[in-house]
Design an enzyme around this catalytic site. Structure first.
Site, PDB file in Angstrom:
ATOM      1  N   GLY A 101      62.123  36.940  46.701  1.00  0.00           N
ATOM      2  CA  GLY A 101      60.931  36.640  47.505  1.00  0.00           C
ATOM      3  C   GLY A 101      60.147  37.012  46.313  1.00  0.00           C
ATOM      4  N   ASP A 102      60.163  37.916  45.536  1.00  0.00           N
ATOM      5  CA  ASP A 102      58.712  37.802  44.256  1.00  0.00           C
ATOM      6  C   ASP A 102      59.957  37.615  43.296  1.00  0.00           C
ATOM      7  OD1 ASP A 102      57.103  38.682  42.882  1.00  0.00           O
ATOM      8  OD2 ASP A 102      55.576  39.264  44.824  1.00  0.00           O
ATOM      9  N   ASP A 103      58.964  38.467  42.232  1.00  0.00           N
ATOM     10  CA  ASP A 103      60.114  39.204  40.351  1.00  0.00           C
ATOM     11  C   ASP A 103      61.057  39.607  40.950  1.00  0.00           C
ATOM     12  OD1 ASP A 103      57.221  37.233  39.742  1.00  0.00           O
ATOM     13  OD2 ASP A 103      56.201  38.951  39.197  1.00  0.00           O
TER      14      ASP A 103
END
Length: 478
Positions: free
Chosen positions: A260-262
């Site tokens: 959900g992020d990098d």
């Protein structure tokens, strides 16, 4: 249970009718449980002289009983072997519920392929609080302290967390909901965090649903991360895959990340706190990475980069349905530098931005940052890139009076979406060159014949680590 006994057929025939023999023998066999051992081999930076199984310390693998005390007792007991060949703790098949626990030096945590470590949701008693990181000055989620990570260690030497693809489940939905509802006063736990440590290996595991960042080596050196499968819903908050933070000599390879992020975020501290702490992330290798993250980057440099980031080498990178490729995130107040960055052989499919640099990532820990602390972004090299179904080729936003310089892009073929934006390249306050790039780059990155961006061919010390073949014996009852 009564031990199994040997019977002679002649004795049974003399005492009971023959028709009952098979029934009695089958009943006796059903009552017996046989302990079967299997020996597994695995690669590691060091093997261990001593070994124990988690169940030796009273652990119960039913997914409901807390095993925090068992993990702590096991590691405390095995720590006495640190100076005598080290020790390994084997997590056998089962579902092992636990809160946070600390590792020790010259130690291996080995997960059997059918082992599942489950993070406790007992926030009050199973998750100790830690002070904020000195290079951040506050918790990443909230200003106060932070919860200890599920698997934690500090000031350690020679630590291995591995398995034959056993699983660690952070049960993150519990934490994501509290974060979204602003119910937390301290920062959520990470899944694995090792601080101030040297000689670290994290490999051959499946990690799912971390409360926040998955793997966070910080203030550490000689870090080897291999063969991880990291999975979280693409809308889960701040579930970065791997975040090397103020680390030297790190190698990340053969990982698959859905996040959900990098997928990977390289960091080194936040604004004035990171500047004061002054520990850069440098000499980092990233290779054979596959990433899926529709709202974030394949590899991010920053935004917390105030100790500096230097000498990052990324190659053989694949991203699918991911917002951007290599993204540089910084702002006034960060100071320090991102320089000597090299990436080659990257394949992207369905991206918003292939190349993205941001000079206005204005999240600050507090109002005490220095407005004159300008970051230096210099020596950014990308080559051998193929990207399909792309919205923008690039968005490169430097800082007024502090341009990003020394940008080189060569041999890049970018295919835009069926309805491309009118300006595929958006560039401000940047300078550099390009060679053999389509579509045509912006005027601040002029095309020059024969440009072939540099990629270092020397070997870093972390590339010369030789893994040993080690063995783990597991037991099961049948």
């Amino acid at each position: 249970m009564e031990p199994c006994r040997r019977f002679t057929t002649s004795h049974v025939i003399r005492t009971i009718p023959a028709i009952l023999i098979l029934g009695i023998l089958s009943l006796r066999v059903a009552e017996c449980r046989v302990k079967v051992s299997s020996t597994l081999q695995y690669p590691a930076i060091n093997c261990r002289k001593h070994s124990a199984v988690l169940t030796d310390f009273g652990a119960v693998g039913d997914g409901k009983t807390s095993n925090t005390k068992a993990f702590k007792a096991a590691i405390d007991s095995l720590s006495k072997f640190a100076s005598d060949g080290g020790a390994q703790l084997i997590v056998p098949p089962g579902k092992w519920l636990t809160g946070s626990f600390n590792l020790t030096s010259h130690f291996t945590l080995f997960l059997h392929k059918d082992a599942l470590i489950l993070a406790s949701q007992d926030m009050e008693s199973e998750w100790p609080l830690l002070p904020v990181l000195p290079s951040y000055g506050r918790g990443r989620d909230a200003a106060d302290g932070r919860f200890s990570s599920l698997i934690f260690g500090t000031n350690l030497t020679d630590v291995v967390i591995t398995g034959n693809n056993g699983t660690i489940d952070g049960q993150g939905a519990f934490w994501w909901e509290k974060f979204r509802n602003d119910e937390l006063k301290v920062t959520r736990p990470y899944m694995i965090e090792l601080m101030y440590s040297d000689q670290i290996q994290i490999s051959n595991l499946t990690l799912i649903n971390s409360p926040s960042w998955f793997v966070h080596p910080v203030y550490s050196s000689n870090v080897l991360i291999q063969g991880l499968t990291i999975l979280a819903p693409v809308d889960s908050p701040n579930t970065d895959g791997i975040d090397p933070d103020s680390c030297t000599n790190t190698r990340i390879e053969d990982c698959f990340i859905v996040s959900g992020d990098d997928c990977i975020a390289v960091k080194s501290g936040w604004d004035q706190y990171g500047i004061k702490f002054g520990m850069p992330s440098k000499h980092l290798i990233i290779r054979r990475l596959t990433c899926i993250s529709p709202d974030s980057a394949t590899i991010a440099l920053g935004s917390e980069m105030s100790g500096g980031i230097q000498d990052v080498r990324a190659e053989d990178i694949t991203a699918i349905d991911t917002e951007s490729g290599v993204r540089i995130k910084t702002a006034i107040g960060r100071g320090a530098f991102v320089k000597d960055i090299y990436a080659r052989r990257m394949t992207f499919k369905t991206m918003k931005y292939v190349f993205w640099m941001t000079g206005t990532y204005n999240q600050h820990p507090d109002e005490g940052f220095n407005p004159k602390a300008f970051p230096e972004i210099q020596g950014i090299n990308y080559k051998d890139v193929v990207a399909e179904n792309v919205t923008y080729a690039a968005r490169l936003d430097g800082i007024a009076n502090d341009p990003f310089t020394g940008i080189c892009i060569s041999n890049a073929t970018i295919t835009l979406t069926e309805k491309p934006k009118k300006l595929p390249w958006n560039c401000t306050d940047v300078a550099g060159v390009t060679g053999n790039v389509t579509p045509q780059p912006c005027s601040s990155l002029p095309e020059k014949e024969g440009v072939d961006c540099h990629f270092p061919e020397d070997r870093l010390p972390i590339d010369d680590i030789q893994l040993k073949t080690c063995f783990a014996t597991t037991h099961a009852l049948f």
